[in-house]
Design an enzyme around this catalytic site. Structure first.
Site, short mmCIF file in Angstrom:
data_model
loop_
_atom_site.label_atom_id
_atom_site.label_comp_id
_atom_site.label_asym_id
_atom_site.label_seq_id
_atom_site.Cartn_x
_atom_site.Cartn_y
_atom_site.Cartn_z
N SER A 235 0.87 -1.18 0.00
CA SER A 235 0.00 0.00 0.00
C SER A 235 0.90 1.23 0.00
O SER A 235 2.07 1.14 0.44
CB SER A 235 -0.86 0.02 1.27
N TYR B 139 -1.76 -0.60 10.34
CA TYR B 139 -1.92 -0.96 8.92
C TYR B 139 -0.63 -0.65 8.16
O TYR B 139 -0.09 -1.50 7.43
CB TYR B 139 -3.09 -0.19 8.31
N1 LIG Z 1 -8.43 -0.25 -1.85
C1 LIG Z 1 -7.36 0.47 -1.60
O1 LIG Z 1 -7.42 1.71 -1.67
C2 LIG Z 1 -6.07 -0.17 -1.22
C3 LIG Z 1 -4.95 0.64 -1.10
C4 LIG Z 1 -3.74 0.05 -0.73
C5 LIG Z 1 -3.66 -1.29 -0.51
N2 LIG Z 1 -4.78 -2.08 -0.61
C6 LIG Z 1 -4.65 -3.52 -0.34
O2 LIG Z 1 -5.26 -4.22 -1.39
C7 LIG Z 1 -5.58 -5.55 -0.92
C8 LIG Z 1 -6.97 -5.91 -1.42
O3 LIG Z 1 -7.92 -5.08 -0.78
P1 LIG Z 1 -9.13 -4.38 -1.55
O4 LIG Z 1 -8.84 -2.95 -1.60
O5 LIG Z 1 -9.43 -5.11 -2.79
O6 LIG Z 1 -10.29 -4.54 -0.46
P2 LIG Z 1 -11.48 -5.62 -0.31
O7 LIG Z 1 -12.45 -5.46 -1.43
O8 LIG Z 1 -11.96 -5.45 1.09
O9 LIG Z 1 -10.73 -7.00 -0.48
C9 LIG Z 1 -10.02 -7.61 0.57
C10 LIG Z 1 -9.93 -9.08 0.27
O10 LIG Z 1 -9.17 -9.72 1.31
C11 LIG Z 1 -9.88 -10.88 1.70
N3 LIG Z 1 -9.54 -11.29 3.06
C12 LIG Z 1 -9.62 -10.57 4.21
N4 LIG Z 1 -9.26 -11.33 5.25
C13 LIG Z 1 -8.93 -12.55 4.76
C14 LIG Z 1 -8.49 -13.77 5.33
N5 LIG Z 1 -8.29 -13.91 6.65
N6 LIG Z 1 -8.25 -14.83 4.52
C15 LIG Z 1 -8.46 -14.71 3.18
N7 LIG Z 1 -8.86 -13.60 2.59
C16 LIG Z 1 -9.10 -12.53 3.37
C17 LIG Z 1 -11.34 -10.53 1.53
O11 LIG Z 1 -12.13 -11.69 1.34
P3 LIG Z 1 -13.04 -12.42 2.44
O12 LIG Z 1 -13.62 -11.36 3.32
O13 LIG Z 1 -14.05 -13.13 1.59
O14 LIG Z 1 -12.10 -13.36 3.13
C18 LIG Z 1 -11.29 -9.75 0.22
O15 LIG Z 1 -11.34 -10.64 -0.87
C19 LIG Z 1 -5.43 -5.50 0.59
O16 LIG Z 1 -4.21 -6.12 0.95
C20 LIG Z 1 -5.37 -4.02 0.90
O17 LIG Z 1 -4.66 -3.75 2.07
C21 LIG Z 1 -5.97 -1.53 -0.98
#
Ligand SMILES: NC(=O)c1ccc[n+]([C@@H]2O[C@H](COP(=O)([O-])OP(=O)(O)OC[C@H]3O[C@@H](n4cnc5c(N)ncnc54)[C@H](OP(=O)(O)O)[C@@H]3O)[C@@H](O)[C@H]2O)c1
Length: 248
Positions: A141, A154
């Protein structure tokens, strides 16, 4: 070898960046192995990919459990005969000030964002070392590059991912295992990520930032596809990606 026919595992595939990446890579001919905890979402995504002519299987996976990660790798081998890429993307961001002492959420972030990545690396590394090829991609991130109030834990987990991935790259090169690595540093991407924030002030602050700047998760999917599509002897190790107008 380009994306076509590559076997790609994705954790956190049930929504957001993981789901968008699965759809794009399937369109480009990859064979997908999808992991997350919400089975209904994984089932719907797998059906969508298959109905569009793509190849995908899924397994309910909690990345904090090492055996779930090992079973996901085994599912790839059983379904498609091998593993070429793992995208370690599962994560959550329940931001809050340290003084709120939301220690359960701190532990959850350490377990998913750091240990989940380590579990994924451990599950796939012997296979990649044995075949002397493989690609490990992780979602860090911009919080892994810059500190901000409310994001201490985080950010710490995402800084850890940066370090792990860089050392993995160096050791793989030293050991001659030909494993490629890429770490992605997204800024504000429109997903379900803010849903895990329980501290009201943090939630409102982040929501305001995201409402102003966010771009879609397809932007990160494109980067994953770009990284995979490079020649096997070329490693693009880091990408910082976000909305053009987002200053922070
Ligand atoms: N969106 C942003 O602005 C942003 C910015 C920087 C970094 N990120 C990173 O991008 C990655 C993806 O996040 P996203 O933005 O796409 O958000 P999201 O839509 O909330 O997706 C998060 C994913 O992680 C899964 N997850 C959470 N806990 C888990 C566990 N214990 N085991 C397996 N899967 C798990 C969730 O699935 P389930 O709940 O079905 O398990 C979901 O598929 C994350 O690492 C996040 O920190 C996002």
């Amino acid at each position: 070898m380009s994306i076509q026919n590559k076997v790609v595992l994705i954790t956190g595939a049930s929504s957001g960046i993981g789901a968008a990446t699965a759809k794009l890579l399937a369109k480009k001919g990859a064979q997908l192995v999808l992991g997350a905890r919400r089975e209904d979402k994984l089932q719907a995504l797998t059906d969508e990919i298959k109905n569009a002519g793509g190849k995908a299987v899924y397994q309910v996976t909690d990345v904090t459990k090492s055996e779930d990660n090992e079973q996901l790798v085994q599912l790839a081998k059983d379904s498609f005969g091998r593993v070429d890429v793992i995208f370690l993307n599962a994560g959550l961001m329940p931001n809050s000030p340290l003084s709120d002492l939301k220690t359960n959420e701190w532990n959850q972030m350490v377990d998913v964002n750091i240990k989940g990545v380590l579990n994924g690396i451990a599950a796939v590394l012997p296979t990649f070392e044995g075949q002397k090829s493989g690609h490990i991609i992780a979602t860090s991130s911009v919080a892994g590059l810059k500190a901000y109030p409310g994001g201490a834990v985080y950010g710490a987990t995402k800084w850890a991912v940066r370090d792990l991935m860089e050392v993995l790259r160096m050791e793989s090169a030293q050991e001659g295992s030909h494993i490629r690595t890429a770490t992605i540093y997204p800024a504000a991407i429109k997903t379900e990520l803010l849903n895990t924030i329980t501290d009201q002030e943090s939630k409102e602050g982040m929501a305001q930032l995201y409402d102003t700047y966010q771009i879609g998760p397809e932007s990160i999917a494109n980067i994953v596809a770009f990284a995979i599509d490079q020649p096997d002897n070329m490693n693009v190790s880091e990408f910082t990606v976000g909305p053009t107008d987002q200053p922070w």
